[in-house]
Design a protein around this motif. Structure first.
Motif, PDB file in Angstrom:
ATOM      1  N   SER A 126     -37.977  27.842 -29.472  1.00 42.74           N
ATOM      2  CA  SER A 126     -38.586  29.037 -28.889  1.00 42.74           C
ATOM      3  C   SER A 126     -37.821  30.272 -29.374  1.00 42.74           C
ATOM      4  CB  SER A 126     -38.534  28.966 -27.362  1.00 42.74           C
ATOM      5  OG  SER A 126     -37.183  29.073 -26.928  1.00 42.74           O
ATOM      6  N   ASP A 127     -38.428  31.444 -29.180  1.00 40.14           N
ATOM      7  CA  ASP A 127     -37.742  32.692 -29.539  1.00 40.14           C
ATOM      8  C   ASP A 127     -36.453  32.856 -28.742  1.00 40.14           C
ATOM      9  OD1 ASP A 127     -39.621  33.376 -31.433  1.00 40.14           O
ATOM     10  OD2 ASP A 127     -40.778  34.663 -30.077  1.00 40.14           O
ATOM     11  N   ALA A 128     -36.464  32.446 -27.473  1.00 41.80           N
ATOM     12  CA  ALA A 128     -35.261  32.552 -26.639  1.00 41.80           C
ATOM     13  C   ALA A 128     -34.136  31.667 -27.183  1.00 41.80           C
ATOM     14  CB  ALA A 128     -35.583  32.172 -25.197  1.00 41.80           C
ATOM     15  N   GLU A 129     -34.491  30.471 -27.643  1.00 45.28           N
ATOM     16  CA  GLU A 129     -33.477  29.583 -28.223  1.00 45.28           C
ATOM     17  C   GLU A 129     -32.910  30.165 -29.513  1.00 45.28           C
ATOM     18  OE1 GLU A 129     -34.673  25.080 -27.019  1.00 45.28           O
ATOM     19  OE2 GLU A 129     -36.133  26.165 -28.260  1.00 45.28           O
ATOM     20  N   LYS A 130     -33.772  30.731 -30.343  1.00 44.61           N
ATOM     21  CA  LYS A 130     -33.315  31.361 -31.586  1.00 44.61           C
ATOM     22  C   LYS A 130     -32.412  32.557 -31.278  1.00 44.61           C
ATOM     23  CE  LYS A 130     -37.338  30.135 -34.375  1.00 44.61           C
ATOM     24  NZ  LYS A 130     -38.474  30.672 -35.144  1.00 44.61           N
ATOM     25  N   GLN A 131     -32.797  33.330 -30.258  1.00 48.30           N
ATOM     26  CA  GLN A 131     -32.032  34.521 -29.885  1.00 48.30           C
ATOM     27  C   GLN A 131     -30.594  34.169 -29.521  1.00 48.30           C
ATOM     28  OE1 GLN A 131     -32.804  37.815 -30.037  1.00 48.30           O
ATOM     29  NE2 GLN A 131     -30.713  38.187 -29.394  1.00 48.30           N
ATOM     30  N   LYS A 132     -30.399  33.037 -28.880  1.00 52.46           N
ATOM     31  CA  LYS A 132     -29.047  32.630 -28.479  1.00 52.46           C
ATOM     32  C   LYS A 132     -28.122  32.481 -29.694  1.00 52.46           C
ATOM     33  CE  LYS A 132     -26.553  29.373 -25.683  1.00 52.46           C
ATOM     34  NZ  LYS A 132     -26.381  29.492 -24.287  1.00 52.46           N
ATOM     35  N   ASN A 133     -28.678  32.086 -30.821  1.00 49.28           N
ATOM     36  CA  ASN A 133     -27.876  31.915 -32.031  1.00 49.28           C
ATOM     37  C   ASN A 133     -27.643  33.233 -32.775  1.00 49.28           C
ATOM     38  OD1 ASN A 133     -27.491  29.176 -31.675  1.00 49.28           O
ATOM     39  ND2 ASN A 133     -29.415  28.677 -32.670  1.00 49.28           N
ATOM     40  N   ARG A 134     -28.442  34.239 -32.499  1.00 47.71           N
ATOM     41  CA  ARG A 134     -28.244  35.557 -33.119  1.00 47.71           C
ATOM     42  C   ARG A 134     -27.247  36.330 -32.263  1.00 47.71           C
ATOM     43  NH1 ARG A 134     -34.193  35.313 -33.604  1.00 47.71           N
ATOM     44  NH2 ARG A 134     -34.316  36.626 -31.777  1.00 47.71           N
ATOM     45  N   ARG A 135     -26.014  36.358 -32.706  1.00 45.51           N
ATOM     46  CA  ARG A 135     -24.958  36.937 -31.882  1.00 45.51           C
ATOM     47  C   ARG A 135     -23.816  37.467 -32.743  1.00 45.51           C
ATOM     48  NH1 ARG A 135     -24.335  31.737 -32.764  1.00 45.51           N
ATOM     49  NH2 ARG A 135     -22.245  30.830 -32.923  1.00 45.51           N
ATOM     50  N   VAL A 136     -22.971  38.263 -32.096  1.00 43.64           N
ATOM     51  CA  VAL A 136     -21.713  38.707 -32.697  1.00 43.64           C
ATOM     52  C   VAL A 136     -20.604  38.257 -31.753  1.00 43.64           C
ATOM     53  CG1 VAL A 136     -20.310  40.691 -33.378  1.00 43.64           C
ATOM     54  CG2 VAL A 136     -22.766  40.673 -33.869  1.00 43.64           C
ATOM     55  N   GLU A 137     -19.633  37.580 -32.317  1.00 45.05           N
ATOM     56  CA  GLU A 137     -18.480  37.110 -31.555  1.00 45.05           C
ATOM     57  C   GLU A 137     -17.229  37.811 -32.055  1.00 45.05           C
ATOM     58  OE1 GLU A 137     -19.844  32.527 -30.634  1.00 45.05           O
ATOM     59  OE2 GLU A 137     -18.388  32.872 -32.215  1.00 45.05           O
ATOM     60  N   ILE A 138     -16.278  37.936 -31.172  1.00 44.65           N
ATOM     61  CA  ILE A 138     -14.972  38.481 -31.543  1.00 44.65           C
ATOM     62  C   ILE A 138     -13.953  37.402 -31.243  1.00 44.65           C
ATOM     63  CG2 ILE A 138     -14.574  39.643 -29.339  1.00 44.65           C
ATOM     64  CD1 ILE A 138     -13.670  41.544 -32.258  1.00 44.65           C
ATOM     65  N   THR A 139     -13.081  37.120 -32.191  1.00 50.52           N
ATOM     66  CA  THR A 139     -11.989  36.174 -31.999  1.00 50.52           C
ATOM     67  C   THR A 139     -10.700  36.971 -32.048  1.00 50.52           C
ATOM     68  OG1 THR A 139     -13.261  34.417 -33.042  1.00 50.52           O
ATOM     69  CG2 THR A 139     -10.883  34.082 -32.875  1.00 50.52           C
ATOM     70  N   LEU A 140      -9.990  36.968 -30.931  1.00 50.28           N
ATOM     71  CA  LEU A 140      -8.763  37.750 -30.789  1.00 50.28           C
ATOM     72  C   LEU A 140      -7.551  36.863 -31.011  1.00 50.28           C
ATOM     73  CD1 LEU A 140      -9.875  39.549 -27.536  1.00 50.28           C
ATOM     74  CD2 LEU A 140      -9.900  40.507 -29.837  1.00 50.28           C
ATOM     75  N   THR A 141      -6.647  37.317 -31.860  1.00 58.20           N
ATOM     76  CA  THR A 141      -5.390  36.616 -32.089  1.00 58.20           C
ATOM     77  C   THR A 141      -4.244  37.580 -31.815  1.00 58.20           C
ATOM     78  OG1 THR A 141      -5.466  37.171 -34.445  1.00 58.20           O
ATOM     79  CG2 THR A 141      -6.334  35.019 -33.804  1.00 58.20           C
ATOM     80  N   GLY A 142      -3.095  37.023 -31.480  1.00 62.04           N
ATOM     81  CA  GLY A 142      -1.941  37.849 -31.174  1.00 62.04           C
ATOM     82  C   GLY A 142      -1.878  38.267 -29.719  1.00 62.04           C
ATOM     83  N   LEU A 143      -2.784  37.749 -28.916  1.00 62.09           N
ATOM     84  CA  LEU A 143      -2.816  38.044 -27.491  1.00 62.09           C
ATOM     85  C   LEU A 143      -1.963  37.011 -26.775  1.00 62.09           C
ATOM     86  CD1 LEU A 143      -4.210  39.975 -25.489  1.00 62.09           C
ATOM     87  CD2 LEU A 143      -6.048  38.322 -25.308  1.00 62.09           C
TER      88      LEU A 143
END
Length: 164
Positions: A126-143
């Protein structure tokens, strides 16, 4: 004799540095950064969330961030990889404009290679399922690993969600 002492001192210090575990990276999904189809420009909500991220990064100058952009499996894999890289670069450039050093940031496009659900290539979704994969993530290191250092990042759940 001095060289021998230095060698033994080095052997005593080395195991301690090797056993000091680095804290696990903190992954967050930037929920407000949504791109229009085939676009790479940030809308008002994406800029607002990026501003909040920049404010936190300024408060934690030893923290580095990888901006990872993801797409769904629509279109060709090579196109999705290029598009996701352009989107990650757009967020990267915006954060630099907000005063974050480029040395602390890395933009990485993942295309469709890391879906959060079953919606990979060839799956009917579904469009909702596809939308879940369209994302931007941030991975923080040094915290730092302690909860006090990570709390400000986690308290903004309205701005971002927990990463995969």
């Amino acid at each position: 004799m001095k060289n021998t002492r230095s060698y033994w001192l080095w052997l005593l210090v080395l195991p301690a540095t090797l056993t000091q575990a680095q804290p696990a990276p903190l992954n967050l999904v930037l929920t407000q950064i949504q791109f229009s189809a085939e676009k790479t420009s940030l809308n008002a909500a994406a800029r607002q969330q990026s501003d909040a991220l920049a404010t936190l990064l300024k408060s934690y100058p030893k923290v580095n961030a990888e901006i990872g952009a993801h797409t769904d499996a629509s279109g060709s894999a090579s196109y999705n990889l290029r598009l996701s890289q352009k989107r990650a670069t757009a967020v990267h450039a915006y954060l630099i404009k907000q005063g974050i050093s480029a040395k602390r940031l890395k933009a990485k496009g993942y295309g469709e290679t890391r879906p959060l659900n079953r919606c990979g290539r060839g799956a009917r979704c579904s469009d909702a399922e596809k939308q879940k994969n369209r994302r931007v993530e941030i991975t923080l290191t040094g915290l730092a690993a302690d909860s006090a250092a990570r709390a400000p990042w986690r308290l903004r759940r309205g701005l971002w969600g927990r990463g995969a």
